[in-house]
Scaffold this active site. Sequence first.
Site, PDB file in Angstrom:
ATOM      1  N   PHE A   1      -6.401  16.409   3.262  1.00  0.00           N
ATOM      2  CA  PHE A   1      -6.003  16.065   4.318  1.00  0.00           C
ATOM      3  C   PHE A   1      -4.544  16.221   5.096  1.00  0.00           C
ATOM      4  CE2 PHE A   1      -7.636  12.552   1.276  1.00  0.00           C
ATOM      5  CZ  PHE A   1      -8.314  12.433   1.995  1.00  0.00           C
TER       6      PHE A   1
ATOM      7  N   HIS B   1      -8.748  -0.681  -1.110  1.00  0.00           N
ATOM      8  CA  HIS B   1      -8.780   0.997  -0.429  1.00  0.00           C
ATOM      9  C   HIS B   1      -9.074   2.073   0.411  1.00  0.00           C
ATOM     10  CE1 HIS B   1      -6.222   4.660   0.181  1.00  0.00           C
ATOM     11  NE2 HIS B   1      -5.193   3.812   0.175  1.00  0.00           N
TER      12      HIS B   1
ATOM     13  N   ASP C   1       1.989   2.648   3.502  1.00  0.00           N
ATOM     14  CA  ASP C   1       1.069   3.504   3.054  1.00  0.00           C
ATOM     15  C   ASP C   1       1.397   4.998   2.766  1.00  0.00           C
ATOM     16  OD1 ASP C   1      -1.680   4.213   2.451  1.00  0.00           O
ATOM     17  OD2 ASP C   1      -2.304   4.468   4.374  1.00  0.00           O
TER      18      ASP C   1
ATOM     19  N   HIS D   1       1.784   4.716  -2.046  1.00  0.00           N
ATOM     20  CA  HIS D   1       1.267   5.728  -2.957  1.00  0.00           C
ATOM     21  C   HIS D   1       2.118   6.564  -4.132  1.00  0.00           C
ATOM     22  CE1 HIS D   1      -2.462   3.292  -1.280  1.00  0.00           C
ATOM     23  NE2 HIS D   1      -2.377   4.712  -0.384  1.00  0.00           N
TER      24      HIS D   1
ATOM     25  N   GLU E   1       1.096  -1.571  -0.209  1.00  0.00           N
ATOM     26  CA  GLU E   1       0.353   0.113  -0.043  1.00  0.00           C
ATOM     27  C   GLU E   1       1.081   1.105  -0.183  1.00  0.00           C
ATOM     28  OE1 GLU E   1      -3.714   0.449   2.014  1.00  0.00           O
ATOM     29  OE2 GLU E   1      -3.767   2.611   2.386  1.00  0.00           O
TER      30      GLU E   1
HETATM   31  C1  GRE Z   1      -3.863   6.764   2.526  1.00  0.00           C
HETATM   32  O1  GRE Z   1      -3.691   6.389   1.367  1.00  0.00           O
HETATM   33  O2  GRE Z   1      -4.506   5.563   3.384  1.00  0.00           O
HETATM   34  C2  GRE Z   1      -4.290   7.641   3.238  1.00  0.00           C
HETATM   35  C3  GRE Z   1      -5.378   9.058   2.322  1.00  0.00           C
HETATM   36  C4  GRE Z   1      -5.318  10.158   2.778  1.00  0.00           C
HETATM   37  C5  GRE Z   1      -5.016  10.685   3.622  1.00  0.00           C
HETATM   38  C6  GRE Z   1      -4.746   9.674   4.800  1.00  0.00           C
HETATM   39  C7  GRE Z   1      -5.200   8.375   4.363  1.00  0.00           C
HETATM   40  O3  GRE Z   1      -5.597   8.305   1.273  1.00  0.00           O
HETATM   41  O4  GRE Z   1      -3.649   6.942   5.096  1.00  0.00           O
HETATM   42 ZN    ZN Z   2      -3.629   4.036   1.254  1.00  0.00          ZN
END
Ligand code: GRE
Ligand code: ZN
Length: 321
Positions: A23, A164, A283, A10, A8
Amino acid sequence: MQGKIGLEEHFSGEDTLADSQGFVGDDIWRELKANLLDVGDRRLAQMDRYGMERMIVSLNAPAVQKIPDTRKAIEVARRANDLLAEHIARRPERFSGFAALAMHDPEAAALELRRCVKELGFVGALVNGFSNVGSAENCVYYDLKQYWPFWGVVEELDVPFYLHPRPPSQIKAYEGHPWLVGPAYGFAAETGLHALRLLGSGLFDKYPRLRLILGHMGENLPFHLYRSDRRVAWSPMGYPAKKNFREYFQSNVFITTAGNFRTQTLIDCMLELGADRILFSSDYPFEAVQEAAEWFDATPISEGDRLKIGRENSRKLFRLP
Ligand code: GRE
Ligand code: ZN
């Protein structure tokens, strides 16, 4: 531990970058933005430093799932997948890819997944929860019958599907508490519910070789399995699936440690699901590789389990070298 694999993890192109901005505060955003855009030296430096051999990289959230216009969603997914393939081609020994999919159109999603697996060499799909189809108010979940042929293609391609998080569809319940909507709670509430919809729909009876991956230690579900199973068994409302949730968790579901670096929680998941069904992830860049790795490398589990969770389970699941 050296050789860890994370799944996970990104990235973003310019198309969907702004989706991640809300966020975090402005100070954090500058670095987060640079980290999302880079699939190269910036993240490799972190990976090298903390013993992460490979990232299976996926698009940020909610991205494609939040675009109401189906044609545009298809286009954005395709562009993101092509961009990711270019990044991977530069460092194939360090990066793999998950496909972004416009689930708005199940047939188009199946076609794009096939292209990503067969032509781009991707190892599965990562989708950010329900899709807004046609309008922001229309939230479509993937247990619905129109998605079953799509799931048949996922099974046939023999690749896992990572569900996700994205912010919840039932936003009324969060009114006045915006801090609850994201990773603090809403992500898990939304994604856990969607996963239970999929498992309870009977989808996995029709396609028993389907594999579903959940992040964040299973979006609270391992902790709740016992109670969910006991109560659906007696529910007068009917339960369409042949097996209980625990049985699907033992045959079809994997969870990752993404964003949940807590030994107590890991031990509960190991007791409920077993070490074979848990996969290390960080993450990144929403979490630091450093925190994920330093916790995982020191957490008091057996070295055999550390090797499975840190690397071997992923190597098998994704047929990595
Ligand atoms: C995630 O991809 O898990 C994520 C977000 C945005 C904020 C926090 C987060 O996409 O963990
Ligand atoms: Zn994530």
